[in-house]
Design a protein around this motif. Structure first.
Motif, PDB file in Angstrom:
ATOM      1  N   ALA A   6       4.638 -13.004   2.183  1.00  0.00           N
ATOM      2  CA  ALA A   6       5.784 -13.898   1.965  1.00  0.00           C
ATOM      3  C   ALA A   6       6.498 -13.606   0.648  1.00  0.00           C
ATOM      4  O   ALA A   6       7.702 -13.774   0.545  1.00  0.00           O
ATOM      5  N   ASP A   7       5.768 -13.189  -0.398  1.00  0.00           N
ATOM      6  CA  ASP A   7       6.397 -12.965  -1.689  1.00  0.00           C
ATOM      7  C   ASP A   7       5.628 -11.912  -2.481  1.00  0.00           C
ATOM      8  O   ASP A   7       4.803 -12.246  -3.318  1.00  0.00           O
ATOM      9  N   ALA A   8       5.907 -10.651  -2.216  1.00  0.00           N
ATOM     10  CA  ALA A   8       5.210  -9.572  -2.915  1.00  0.00           C
ATOM     11  C   ALA A   8       5.688  -9.427  -4.355  1.00  0.00           C
ATOM     12  O   ALA A   8       5.055  -8.780  -5.155  1.00  0.00           O
ATOM     13  N   GLY A   9       6.815 -10.036  -4.699  1.00  0.00           N
ATOM     14  CA  GLY A   9       7.350  -9.902  -6.049  1.00  0.00           C
ATOM     15  C   GLY A   9       6.968 -11.022  -6.988  1.00  0.00           C
ATOM     16  O   GLY A   9       7.350 -11.020  -8.154  1.00  0.00           O
ATOM     17  N   GLY A  10       6.219 -11.998  -6.520  1.00  0.00           N
ATOM     18  CA  GLY A  10       5.851 -13.139  -7.353  1.00  0.00           C
ATOM     19  C   GLY A  10       5.205 -12.723  -8.665  1.00  0.00           C
ATOM     20  O   GLY A  10       4.287 -11.920  -8.681  1.00  0.00           O
ATOM     21  N   GLY A  11       5.720 -13.225  -9.765  1.00  0.00           N
ATOM     22  CA  GLY A  11       5.167 -12.923 -11.081  1.00  0.00           C
ATOM     23  C   GLY A  11       5.665 -11.622 -11.692  1.00  0.00           C
ATOM     24  O   GLY A  11       5.311 -11.287 -12.818  1.00  0.00           O
ATOM     25  N   SER A  12       6.479 -10.877 -10.988  1.00  0.00           N
ATOM     26  CA  SER A  12       6.972  -9.601 -11.500  1.00  0.00           C
ATOM     27  C   SER A  12       8.091  -9.800 -12.527  1.00  0.00           C
ATOM     28  O   SER A  12       9.004 -10.590 -12.310  1.00  0.00           O
ATOM     29  N   GLU A  13       8.005  -9.060 -13.622  1.00  0.00           N
ATOM     30  CA  GLU A  13       9.073  -9.087 -14.641  1.00  0.00           C
ATOM     31  C   GLU A  13      10.389  -8.594 -14.062  1.00  0.00           C
ATOM     32  O   GLU A  13      11.455  -8.956 -14.516  1.00  0.00           O
ATOM     33  N   TRP A  14      10.317  -7.748 -13.064  1.00  0.00           N
ATOM     34  CA  TRP A  14      11.513  -7.123 -12.507  1.00  0.00           C
ATOM     35  C   TRP A  14      12.447  -8.142 -11.867  1.00  0.00           C
ATOM     36  O   TRP A  14      13.634  -7.907 -11.741  1.00  0.00           O
ATOM     37  N   LEU A  15      11.919  -9.286 -11.433  1.00  0.00           N
ATOM     38  CA  LEU A  15      12.758 -10.293 -10.787  1.00  0.00           C
ATOM     39  C   LEU A  15      13.758 -10.921 -11.751  1.00  0.00           C
ATOM     40  O   LEU A  15      14.828 -11.347 -11.345  1.00  0.00           O
ATOM     41  N   SER A  16      13.403 -10.990 -13.027  1.00  0.00           N
ATOM     42  CA  SER A  16      14.280 -11.648 -13.993  1.00  0.00           C
ATOM     43  C   SER A  16      15.133 -10.676 -14.813  1.00  0.00           C
ATOM     44  O   SER A  16      15.949 -11.105 -15.608  1.00  0.00           O
ATOM     45  N   ARG A  17      14.939  -9.398 -14.602  1.00  0.00           N
ATOM     46  CA  ARG A  17      15.712  -8.419 -15.372  1.00  0.00           C
ATOM     47  C   ARG A  17      17.113  -8.266 -14.805  1.00  0.00           C
ATOM     48  O   ARG A  17      17.299  -8.187 -13.591  1.00  0.00           O
ATOM     49  N   PRO A  18      18.106  -8.168 -15.690  1.00  0.00           N
ATOM     50  CA  PRO A  18      19.477  -7.961 -15.201  1.00  0.00           C
ATOM     51  C   PRO A  18      19.658  -6.523 -14.707  1.00  0.00           C
ATOM     52  O   PRO A  18      18.886  -5.621 -15.064  1.00  0.00           O
ATOM     53  N   ASP A 102      -0.320  -9.098  -6.343  1.00  0.00           N
ATOM     54  CA  ASP A 102      -1.730  -9.486  -6.452  1.00  0.00           C
ATOM     55  C   ASP A 102      -2.562  -9.071  -5.243  1.00  0.00           C
ATOM     56  O   ASP A 102      -3.695  -8.644  -5.383  1.00  0.00           O
ATOM     57  N   PHE A 103      -1.997  -9.182  -4.032  1.00  0.00           N
ATOM     58  CA  PHE A 103      -2.801  -8.888  -2.851  1.00  0.00           C
ATOM     59  C   PHE A 103      -3.148  -7.403  -2.745  1.00  0.00           C
ATOM     60  O   PHE A 103      -4.025  -7.033  -1.981  1.00  0.00           O
ATOM     61  N   LEU A 104      -2.469  -6.536  -3.527  1.00  0.00           N
ATOM     62  CA  LEU A 104      -2.789  -5.102  -3.487  1.00  0.00           C
ATOM     63  C   LEU A 104      -3.789  -4.698  -4.557  1.00  0.00           C
ATOM     64  O   LEU A 104      -4.244  -3.570  -4.579  1.00  0.00           O
TER      65      LEU A 104
END
Length: 111
Positions: A6-18, A102-104
């Motif tokens: 459902a959300d492989a990007g959760g917690g990733s810094e990349w989500l908040s980078r411009p 996390d799941f990986l």
């Protein structure tokens, strides 16, 4: 057993980078312009602001959910494929910064 992430990007810094971060960090990378239909140019460098600041409205292909209407054609960076989009030194740099979801990480065996 099939499963959905459902959300492989959760917690990733990349989500908040411009977008500018990617332009500055990997200026030689090239985004692929999707739905070009013979327009000639298929790639735009990450250093160029076109991929992050200009809409590219195109007619959707017949099987698209837009049912023949216009869609904003995406730019996609196929880093994993290497080649002209991400030469080996760029791909290696991206891989060093990427944090797997996390799941990986760790043991994937049940129980």
């Amino acid at each position: 057993v099939p499963f959905i992430v459902a959300d492989a990007g959760g917690g990733s810094e990349w989500l908040s980078r411009p977008c500018e971060y990617y332009s500055e960090r990997w200026p030689e990378g090239r985004m692929r312009m999707e739905y070009t239909r013979g327009e000639g140019v298929k790639y735009v460098p990450l250093a160029h602001d076109a991929w992050r600041s200009r809409d590219r409205w195109r007619l959707a292909h017949g099987e698209h959910m837009a049912e023949g209407g216009k869609v904003n054609a995406p730019y996609v960076w196929h880093i994993k494929d290497g080649g002209v989009e991400a030469p080996p030194h760029i791909r290696a740099s991206v891989q060093r910064e990427w944090r797997p979801p996390d799941f990986l990480r760790g043991d994937l065996k049940p129980g």
